[in-house]
Design a protein around this motif. Structure first.
Motif, PDB file in Angstrom:
ATOM      1  N   UNK A  99       5.858 -11.984  11.278  1.00 48.48           N
ATOM      2  CA  UNK A  99       5.416 -10.597  11.042  1.00 48.48           C
ATOM      3  C   UNK A  99       5.339 -10.243   9.554  1.00 48.48           C
ATOM      4  N   UNK A 100       5.941 -11.112   8.711  1.00 46.94           N
ATOM      5  CA  UNK A 100       5.837 -10.813   7.290  1.00 46.94           C
ATOM      6  C   UNK A 100       4.408 -10.871   6.787  1.00 46.94           C
ATOM      7  N   UNK A 101       3.530 -11.417   7.580  1.00 50.07           N
ATOM      8  CA  UNK A 101       2.143 -11.480   7.154  1.00 50.07           C
ATOM      9  C   UNK A 101       1.296 -10.388   7.812  1.00 50.07           C
ATOM     10  N   UNK A 102       1.960  -9.388   8.392  1.00 51.72           N
ATOM     11  CA  UNK A 102       1.192  -8.309   9.032  1.00 51.72           C
ATOM     12  C   UNK A 102       0.302  -7.611   8.003  1.00 51.72           C
ATOM     13  N   UNK A 103      -0.882  -7.351   8.421  1.00 55.27           N
ATOM     14  CA  UNK A 103      -1.897  -6.741   7.561  1.00 55.27           C
ATOM     15  C   UNK A 103      -1.923  -5.233   7.810  1.00 55.27           C
ATOM     16  N   UNK A 109      -2.011  -3.536   2.397  1.00 58.29           N
ATOM     17  CA  UNK A 109      -0.654  -3.940   2.064  1.00 58.29           C
ATOM     18  C   UNK A 109      -0.158  -4.915   3.131  1.00 58.29           C
ATOM     19  N   UNK A 110       1.065  -5.488   2.873  1.00 59.28           N
ATOM     20  CA  UNK A 110       1.659  -6.456   3.786  1.00 59.28           C
ATOM     21  C   UNK A 110       3.142  -6.134   3.941  1.00 59.28           C
ATOM     22  N   UNK A 111       3.735  -6.653   5.027  1.00 58.64           N
ATOM     23  CA  UNK A 111       5.180  -6.527   5.222  1.00 58.64           C
ATOM     24  C   UNK A 111       5.899  -7.645   4.478  1.00 58.64           C
ATOM     25  N   UNK A 112       7.261  -7.515   4.326  1.00 60.61           N
ATOM     26  CA  UNK A 112       8.071  -8.534   3.648  1.00 60.61           C
ATOM     27  C   UNK A 112       9.199  -8.949   4.580  1.00 60.61           C
ATOM     28  N   UNK A 113       9.841 -10.100   4.320  1.00 66.03           N
ATOM     29  CA  UNK A 113      10.931 -10.557   5.204  1.00 66.03           C
ATOM     30  C   UNK A 113      12.198  -9.741   5.003  1.00 66.03           C
TER      31      UNK A 113
END
Length: 766
Positions: free
Chosen positions: A133-137, A120-124
């Motif tokens: 950090x929105x692209x954190x894996x 999954x990934x984070x969102x803004x």
């Protein structure tokens, strides 16, 4: 990404929509989050430890023989709670809920078969920053498991019918004793009788006492003197009357008639005398004259006379008017004035025995007569008897006296002994080869091993002069053994079919003969406990064990752990963002968690099709494919564990939609409430911009309506229609809803709120 939130709406409507996110672009931005990746592993040990650590309380009413909850959230460890349920006997739990507990317990028998990696990934959270950090894996490594449940036995029980009988039998214990007639006795002095022809009269104060002697008659012819007393006698034991005496004076050359001893039945109210004229009339010639011997005129009597003139011993048997005489004449027991005679008469078992001894010369004789010779004479009964002693003169005279007399007899002690029989038949059901026991006070006997009929018979012999306390218990017991990979459940099970006690206490009273009567007084309490109908007639065990509640419980544990790790990351993430920007994003942690969950499902359930069908929702996560329903329900199962309700007193909630849902709460007039924190401000319009063209979502109002969802029965309402009457209080239930496990009632937390209403349909919580 956040478009995947539409899954949540689809879970409660006819919309089937699932968004597949593309791979995100390379991260860039002026704010750097300190964690480039987040990797967690939910190991078999984690799942099992979490499952073992949960606390539940057994529910109390488990006698409904259908699929019902058996546990609710509480303060008892789940293993302890299950063991408590499995230790219940058949009167407290029906087969179906019992098998539910056995099924659920087998989560401890799981086999772990591998892992599945979820991405999954984070969102803004802000539109004004280029957030790298929105692209954190994110990587979640979850375990896969399998459980094959097996059928154990239902608790043993036993059904009993019994009979109780008491047979009483009285035994008599005889104790010999004596009564002093003279001196020291208590008797009636009848006096001295002149007897002439067929009449008699009292003419002087005889008998009288001279020193230690009791003188019956003066030295004159045709006279009789006697004393008598009455006493209750247990005649079966016999009676013996003896005297020692003689004569000191005579006016004639011979001494005649002597002593007589009489035993009369009942009380003597008048007397008759055996005068010579009577003897001639009754017996005819040839009988020796017996002088003036006294007979009761109103009752039966036995009289024995020693006549030294013969010497004779005369036996008289009287029915109150006719006298029968048996005489033994010419005996070798002579008597002269001044000598002492020992005279003894015994009545024992229908035999009258006379014994005479001259204590000076040693001459003696013993003679007996059987009452059976007198067919008209009644069988002697125990009761009141009159004993009398006298001296008589006929044609010769002498002043007969006694200086000693006594009576020896037996005092009866009546002891009612009882034989108590307790018998029964029974049938044993179920159990793992149950043993049916009989407890007789502290002794145990095996009546039956396994199912089937049995019988028992107890015999208690209780003596009437002792106390007894007997205890009886018939019960079936066995040992349940569930030997599993991670825990062995070993439980003793039992069912009491009958409990009884028999107490016997002697009641002691004095009887009329001077002895004691012992009678047992019983107190008996016997209770049998018939087995419930569901022991015999119930659904088959496979109908329960095919549900595999053990698997569902570990599935629930894995969803809880997955939600917990998403929560842990989200809190850490929003706190980090807050530290870099001039806005508190911590309160938006739940919105971030929803988005991460939707993205996780978008990335990992690749194939959504009706051709994929699983028995359990978590298998869709493991396999990476599933039906539309399985995709939707996976979102709900994760999100419901991310929704701790935060109710603020005085806060206002504007309810715009009601969704009536049938089920538990409608029948109980309670409500389910799911609350989400305030959404980020820029999400509240109808268009939400997410970084680049990565994800796009419109109509956020639909999502907001779901997150302020109220479940109210009997209709759908909007913001201008009020339910009439609306309740003044609402009970909120917090806990698992979408992943239902029949044996477990997850709605453990309740909160009651009072409500007021206004025209804007605004609910205010007090």
């Amino acid at each position: 990404m956040f478009l995947g939130l539409m899954i949540l709406l689809a879970a409660f409507s006819s919309i089937n929509y699932f968004y597949q996110s593309p791979n995100p672009p390379t991260a860039s931005g002026n704010i750097q989050y300190g964690l480039s990746s987040y990797n967690i592993t939910i190991s078999p040990h984690d799942v099992l430890t979490y499952a073992e650590a949960q606390n539940f309380t057994p529910l109390s009413d488990l006698t409904k023989d259908n699929f019902i909850p058996i546990l609710k959230y509480g303060n008892t460890n789940i293993i302890t709670a299950i063991k408590k349920i499995l230790s219940l006997n058949a009167s407290l739990i029906a087969p179906v809920p019992y098998w539910e507990a056995e099924d659920l317990a087998q989560f401890l028998n799981a086999s772990f078969v591998g892992y599945k990696i979820l991405h999954s990934y984070t969102i803004p959270l802000s539109p004004n920053e280029n957030e790298s950090w929105t692209q954190n894996y994110l990587s979640f490594n979850i375990t896969k498991f399998n459980i094959t449940v097996y059928n154990n036995s239902y608790a043993p029980s036993t059904n009993i019918s019994y009979s109780l009988s008491i047979i009483n039998k009285t035994i008599v214990f005889l104790k010999g004793t004596s009564y002093n007639i003279w001196p020291g006795g208590s008797f009636s002095e009848e006096g001295f009788y002149n007897v002439y022809g067929n009449s008699y009269s009292i003419t002087s104060s005889y008998p009288f006492v001279s020193g230690n002697e009791l003188v019956f008659v003066p030295a004159q012819t045709s006279s009789s003197g006697l004393i008598y007393f009455s006493k209750n006698l247990y005649i079966t034991g016999g009676v013996s009357v003896a005297l020692i005496g003689g004569a000191t004076e005579s006016n004639t050359p011979t001494v005649a008639d002597g002593f007589y001893i009489g035993i009369a039945y009942g009380h003597v109210s008048s007397w008759a005398f055996n005068t010579p004229s009577v003897q001639k009339t009754v017996y005819g010639s040839g009988y020796p004259y017996s002088g003036s011997v006294a007979f009761p005129a109103n009752t039966y009597a036995i009289v024995v006379q020693y006549d030294p003139l013969g010497p004779n011993i005369n036996f008289f048997i009287s029915d109150g008017s006719v006298k029968y005489e048996i005489s033994y004449v010419g005996l070798n027991v002579h008597y002269s004035l001044g000598q002492l005679i020992y005279f003894n008469v015994t009545l024992d078992n229908g035999i009258v025995t006379a014994y005479v001894s001259n204590l000076n010369t040693g001459q003696s004789v013993k003679l007996s007569v059987s009452l059976t010779s007198f067919y008209w004479y009644p069988n002697l009964q125990s009761g009141l008897y009159t004993i009398y002693l006298g001296g008589a003169t006929g044609t010769a005279d002498a002043n007969w006296y006694i200086d000693y007399s006594s009576m020896y007899y037996y005092v009866p002690y009546f002891i009612q002994n009882s034989t108590v029989f307790l018998q029964g038949n029974g049938y044993t059901y179920n159990g793992t080869v149950p043993l049916t026991w009989l407890q007789n006070n502290s002794l145990y006997y095996i009546l039956r091993k396994g199912d089937g009929p049995y019988s028992f018979s107890l015999k208690y012999i209780m003596l009437g002069n002792q106390s007894y306390s007997e205890f009886v218990k018939v019960f079936a017991n066995d040992t349940l053994e569930m030997l599993m990979r991670y825990y062995n459940i070993i439980i003793n099970r039992n069912y009491t079919g009958l409990v009884g006690w028999i107490n016997a206490t002697p009641i002691v009273i004095q009887n009329q003969y001077g002895g004691l009567n012992y009678t047992l007084k019983f107190k008996i309490g016997i209770t049998k406990y018939p087995v419930p109908e569901y022991v015999v007639n119930h659904p088959p065990a496979p109908s329960v064990f095919r549900n595999n509640y053990a698997f569902e419980y570990l599935e629930w544990s894995e969803y809880r752990l997955l939600a917990q790790n998403i929560y842990n990351f989200t809190i850490q993430f929003t706190e980090n963002v807050t530290q870099h920007l001039n806005y508190n994003y911590t309160k938006f942690w739940r919105a971030e968690a929803y988005a991460i969950t939707v993205e996780l499902l978008s990335q990992n359930i690749h194939d959504v099709s009706t051709k994929y069908q699983h028995q359990y929702p978590v298998q869709a996560l493991w396999d990476g494919n599933g039906t539309q329903y399985e995709a939707n329900i996976n979102l709900a199962l994760i999100l419901e564990n991310l929704m701790p309700v935060n109710v603020t007193i005085g806060q206002h909630y504007n309810v715009t939609n009601f969704y009536p849902v049938s089920g538990y709460w409608i029948s109980n007039w309670s409500y389910d409430y799911i609350n989400v924190q305030n959404l980020p401000q820029y999400w509240l319009n109808n268009t939400v911009f997410l970084q680049s063209n990565y994800t796009y979502l419109s109509d956020i109002g639909s999502t907001y309506r779901y997150f302020t969802y109220w479940q109210i029965p009997n209709g759908t309402y909007n913001n201008v229609t009020l339910y009439n009457p609306l309740p003044f209080s609402i009970i909120f239930h917090y806990g698992t809803y979408y992943l239902t496990i029949t044996p477990i009632e997850f709605y453990n937390i309740t909160f009651t709120l009072k409500l007021v209403y206004n025209d804007s349909a605004e609910y205010k919580i007090y």
